[in-house]
Design a protein around this motif. Sequence first.
Motif, mmCIF file in Angstrom:
data_model
loop_
_atom_site.group_PDB
_atom_site.id
_atom_site.type_symbol
_atom_site.label_atom_id
_atom_site.label_comp_id
_atom_site.label_asym_id
_atom_site.label_seq_id
_atom_site.Cartn_x
_atom_site.Cartn_y
_atom_site.Cartn_z
ATOM 1 N N THR A 474 0.836 -1.199 0.000
ATOM 2 C CA THR A 474 0.000 0.000 0.000
ATOM 3 C C THR A 474 0.872 1.250 0.000
ATOM 4 O OG1 THR A 474 -1.696 -1.170 1.249
ATOM 5 C CG2 THR A 474 -1.814 1.240 1.222
ATOM 6 N N PRO A 475 0.660 2.156 -0.947
ATOM 7 C CA PRO A 475 1.541 3.323 -1.054
ATOM 8 C C PRO A 475 1.401 4.254 0.143
ATOM 9 C CG PRO A 475 -0.319 3.523 -2.561
ATOM 10 C CD PRO A 475 -0.364 2.135 -2.009
ATOM 11 N N VAL A 476 2.530 4.813 0.554
ATOM 12 C CA VAL A 476 2.524 5.762 1.663
ATOM 13 C C VAL A 476 2.485 7.198 1.146
ATOM 14 C CG1 VAL A 476 3.770 4.179 3.159
ATOM 15 C CG2 VAL A 476 5.052 5.788 1.755
ATOM 16 N N ARG A 477 2.724 7.373 -0.135
ATOM 17 C CA ARG A 477 2.637 8.704 -0.743
ATOM 18 C C ARG A 477 2.245 8.546 -2.201
ATOM 19 N NH1 ARG A 477 7.538 12.735 0.197
ATOM 20 N NH2 ARG A 477 6.265 13.468 1.951
ATOM 21 N N ASP A 478 1.366 9.417 -2.659
ATOM 22 C CA ASP A 478 0.876 9.366 -4.043
ATOM 23 C C ASP A 478 1.384 10.611 -4.777
ATOM 24 O OD1 ASP A 478 -0.443 8.966 -6.387
ATOM 25 O OD2 ASP A 478 -2.463 8.948 -5.550
ATOM 26 N N ILE A 479 2.183 10.388 -5.839
ATOM 27 C CA ILE A 479 2.807 11.489 -6.566
ATOM 28 C C ILE A 479 2.423 11.399 -8.038
ATOM 29 C CG2 ILE A 479 5.006 12.540 -7.272
ATOM 30 C CD1 ILE A 479 6.225 11.438 -4.701
ATOM 31 N N VAL A 480 2.096 12.536 -8.642
ATOM 32 C CA VAL A 480 1.828 12.603 -10.076
ATOM 33 C C VAL A 480 2.879 13.509 -10.712
ATOM 34 C CG1 VAL A 480 0.209 13.298 -11.880
ATOM 35 C CG2 VAL A 480 -0.646 12.206 -9.798
ATOM 36 N N VAL A 533 -4.932 17.488 -18.192
ATOM 37 C CA VAL A 533 -4.083 16.931 -17.140
ATOM 38 C C VAL A 533 -4.444 17.530 -15.783
ATOM 39 C CG1 VAL A 533 -1.713 16.873 -16.256
ATOM 40 C CG2 VAL A 533 -2.166 16.324 -18.649
ATOM 41 N N THR A 534 -4.705 18.821 -15.750
ATOM 42 C CA THR A 534 -5.084 19.458 -14.486
ATOM 43 C C THR A 534 -6.380 18.872 -13.946
ATOM 44 O OG1 THR A 534 -3.979 21.523 -15.122
ATOM 45 C CG2 THR A 534 -5.648 21.656 -13.389
ATOM 46 N N ALA A 541 -6.389 13.684 -6.858
ATOM 47 C CA ALA A 541 -6.037 14.293 -5.568
ATOM 48 C C ALA A 541 -4.806 13.645 -4.951
ATOM 49 C CB ALA A 541 -7.222 14.211 -4.606
ATOM 50 N N PRO A 542 -3.663 13.688 -5.631
ATOM 51 C CA PRO A 542 -2.442 13.088 -5.077
ATOM 52 C C PRO A 542 -1.885 13.943 -3.945
ATOM 53 C CG PRO A 542 -1.917 14.276 -7.082
ATOM 54 C CD PRO A 542 -3.416 14.338 -6.930
ATOM 55 N N ASP A 543 -0.882 13.412 -3.261
ATOM 56 C CA ASP A 543 -0.216 14.192 -2.222
ATOM 57 C C ASP A 543 0.664 15.279 -2.828
ATOM 58 O OD1 ASP A 543 -1.103 12.513 0.040
ATOM 59 O OD2 ASP A 543 0.151 10.988 -0.909
ATOM 60 N N LEU A 544 1.178 14.992 -4.015
ATOM 61 C CA LEU A 544 2.198 15.882 -4.562
ATOM 62 C C LEU A 544 2.209 15.819 -6.079
ATOM 63 C CD1 LEU A 544 5.797 16.134 -3.126
ATOM 64 C CD2 LEU A 544 5.500 15.694 -5.542
ATOM 65 N N ARG A 567 0.028 30.279 -11.441
ATOM 66 C CA ARG A 567 -1.413 30.280 -11.149
ATOM 67 C C ARG A 567 -1.924 28.862 -10.933
ATOM 68 N NH1 ARG A 567 -5.626 30.003 -14.727
ATOM 69 N NH2 ARG A 567 -4.299 30.530 -16.508
ATOM 70 N N ILE A 568 -1.479 27.926 -11.781
ATOM 71 C CA ILE A 568 -1.894 26.529 -11.619
ATOM 72 C C ILE A 568 -1.352 25.966 -10.308
ATOM 73 C CG2 ILE A 568 -1.602 24.193 -12.543
ATOM 74 C CD1 ILE A 568 -3.591 25.754 -14.104
ATOM 75 N N ALA A 569 -0.098 26.301 -9.980
ATOM 76 C CA ALA A 569 0.503 25.803 -8.739
ATOM 77 C C ALA A 569 -0.265 26.306 -7.523
ATOM 78 C CB ALA A 569 1.966 26.230 -8.673
ATOM 79 N N ARG A 570 -0.670 27.561 -7.547
ATOM 80 C CA ARG A 570 -1.434 28.122 -6.428
ATOM 81 C C ARG A 570 -2.803 27.444 -6.314
ATOM 82 N NH1 ARG A 570 -1.127 32.935 -7.914
ATOM 83 N NH2 ARG A 570 -3.220 33.202 -8.810
ATOM 84 N N MET A 571 -3.428 27.176 -7.435
ATOM 85 C CA MET A 571 -4.731 26.522 -7.409
ATOM 86 C C MET A 571 -4.613 25.101 -6.845
ATOM 87 S SD MET A 571 -6.654 24.111 -9.278
ATOM 88 C CE MET A 571 -6.092 24.165 -10.984
ATOM 89 N N LEU A 572 -3.569 24.359 -7.230
ATOM 90 C CA LEU A 572 -3.379 23.014 -6.690
ATOM 91 C C LEU A 572 -3.095 23.065 -5.198
ATOM 92 C CD1 LEU A 572 -1.235 21.381 -9.528
ATOM 93 C CD2 LEU A 572 -3.659 21.032 -9.065
ATOM 94 N N ASP A 573 -2.310 24.060 -4.771
ATOM 95 C CA ASP A 573 -2.011 24.203 -3.344
ATOM 96 C C ASP A 573 -3.282 24.484 -2.550
ATOM 97 O OD1 ASP A 573 -0.061 24.606 -1.095
ATOM 98 O OD2 ASP A 573 -0.921 26.626 -1.165
ATOM 99 N N ASP A 574 -4.168 25.279 -3.118
ATOM 100 C CA ASP A 574 -5.441 25.558 -2.448
ATOM 101 C C ASP A 574 -6.274 24.290 -2.281
ATOM 102 O OD1 ASP A 574 -4.766 28.220 -2.318
ATOM 103 O OD2 ASP A 574 -5.912 28.800 -4.102
ATOM 104 N N ARG A 575 -6.076 23.317 -3.152
ATOM 105 C CA ARG A 575 -6.803 22.042 -3.055
ATOM 106 C C ARG A 575 -6.054 21.023 -2.194
ATOM 107 N NH1 ARG A 575 -10.587 21.497 -7.272
ATOM 108 N NH2 ARG A 575 -11.214 23.617 -7.907
ATOM 109 N N GLY A 576 -4.986 21.449 -1.549
ATOM 110 C CA GLY A 576 -4.253 20.546 -0.666
ATOM 111 C C GLY A 576 -3.249 19.660 -1.383
ATOM 112 N N ILE A 577 -2.872 20.018 -2.604
ATOM 113 C CA ILE A 577 -1.913 19.238 -3.384
ATOM 114 C C ILE A 577 -0.604 20.017 -3.446
ATOM 115 C CG2 ILE A 577 -1.417 18.181 -5.612
ATOM 116 C CD1 ILE A 577 -4.456 18.088 -6.105
#
Length: 683
Positions: A474-480, A533-534, A541-544, A567-577
């Motif tokens: 079972t993965p401990v971290r999910d990365i895209v 992709v976004t 909803a990956p961790d990173l 702008r995309i990075a800020r939007m992903l951060d707002d979603r907890g990514i």
Amino acid sequence: MSVAEATRPGPPRGRGADSDRGFRPEVQGLRALAVLMVVSYHIWFGRVSGGVDIFLLISAFLLSLSFLRRIEGGKPLDLAQHWLHQFKRLLPAVVVVILGVLGASYVLVPPSRWPDIIEQSWASLFYVQNWVLASNAVDYYADDHSLASPLQHFWSLSVQGQVFILWPLLFLASALLARRFRLRVRGVVMLVFGAVFVASLGFSIWETYTNQAYAYFDTRARLWEFALGTLLALALPFVRLPRSLRIVAGWVGVAAMLSGGFILDVQGQFPGYVALWPLLAAALVILAGQTGSAIGADRFLSAKPLVRVGDLSYALYLWHWPVLVLALVWQDRPSPGLLGGFIIIAVSLVLAYLTMRFVERPLRALAWADKRRRRAVVVLAVSVGLVAAPLAAWQHTITQEARNLAAEADTNNPGALVLDPLLGISAPAGVPPIPATTEMDKEYFQFDEACAGEDVPAAELIRDACYVVEPPSTPVRDIVVVGDSHSQQWAVPLAAMAQERGWKMTFVLLGGCKYGAGPEGRTPECEQWNATVTDYVLQQAPDLVYTVGTVARSDDPQDVLPAGFARIARMLDDRGIQVVAVRDNPRFGTSRVLCVETQGADSPACNPPRAATLSDQPPVAELLGQAPNVAFLDFTDYLCRDEVCPAVIGNVFVYIDDNHVSASYLRSMLPIFTQRFDEAVGP
């Protein structure tokens, strides 16, 4: 059947288009004109002339005449004997050219290009070169022919060889159908090949529109050109045009042939319906036939010099491209110039004459081999063996040398570790860098496992570009990982960390498409890709999310942010990514591997100043000002030394071309990559 074989001297043709028998010198001249178009366009204009398409039409035209005469004359269609006879005539000249290319390549071509030449030698020998080029998506229109394969032109011979196997089968099927249903042979043949023409032309138009680079080499997209030649052979006895009209038709055909390569957008539209231009032009010349007029095009095409060039055209086509490419490699030039072009043509003509005089004609006249099938098989086997033996030996040698080099890598090739002052590691002098230049094609990270189950994107656009590295538990971290090929190259250390730490890593990448949002610097396809992709990232909803966060340029040391990335990075951060952005690596104007091969690893050209390559000030402040939670990684100090950005560090090639970091070097960076990743993101 090659055109030269089917146009050997016979009884003179007395009328225009009312007969399909006899030697037609104007067709031989037409063939000469076509090969001269191909040669001159390749050497001086860097364009496709349509001459190859004319070759295909003529070969099918003459082959069809031969089979029609046999069928209507009641002679048996011994296909095995036909194929043996056909390839006995064609293959020996191919063998001579391939052997010549192999010898010249060993002397002139850098080792990094040897594997491609070996692969294409095998493909050319067995008439599958077009499929190799199609799968590799070769840019046939590249301006710098010195970077092309000296055997690239064998694609058309491969298509022709495949058709030479298929066409007799279709004629045999037509004859059997005509006999079974008591129909006229010509009617059945017209129906069969008419269907091939319609189906292939439709497919060609569709594939040219959707994937032109592949369609150019696709046999299926070329069958209609051969079918048109067959339909022309069928129609020829029934076409009776006034002499004046045939004179006009002949000259219109010649003019259209010569002008088509300049008027048409062959780069973007061949071999779809646009290829009808040169084919119909050639058909007009054939239909015009021998007019007997002093002002007819046939008088020009029947001139002895053109007919003699027609005799040489097969060998001239075989030789002109490798002579051109190898001359440019030798001179290190992208084009030959006017005088150089004439020298290349002269050398090609001499080699073509020698090949015809001492290979083609003797074997064509070798009656001993035609009397028994097994003798023809012996000739073909010997021909294949003459190429296969040195090819296999060369292939084995370079593979073994690469293995020997890799076996000592732990001791001799520390790579990036020499840049860590705490380790105190140095690279021994006089040791060749790894990987062996013949192994560079294996240096780009390849994905084995496609996304499955819940990981499969719902959007069809990215569905086939999704890959995953699954942990054993079972993965401990999910990365895209998203972005272009510069994001993909970091999969080397990322995948190693994922396997060690039990991470799940998903990759959705498109070459040449930097991650971000907005049309600036992007194609509409890239913009649509990034939006899709976004959506996928938000759904998963990956961790990173990991991507390249700047754009380096070969002509400016200051890298910049991709449009809309912050702008995309800020939007992903707002979603907890969480977003991890790595700085782009340096880019160069020429291949780093080729530089080392030709000038040496210590050459200033292979070690440009760091200040002129990549600035010490990445645009991180600008990025963090808009997206303050982005984790920014910068490995420029491990891709460059204090003063220069070398092609080789620690006896390891840093790059595999002019802008992609090698997998071998990235593996040597794993300890520092892991340390900095953990510092920025957390273990």
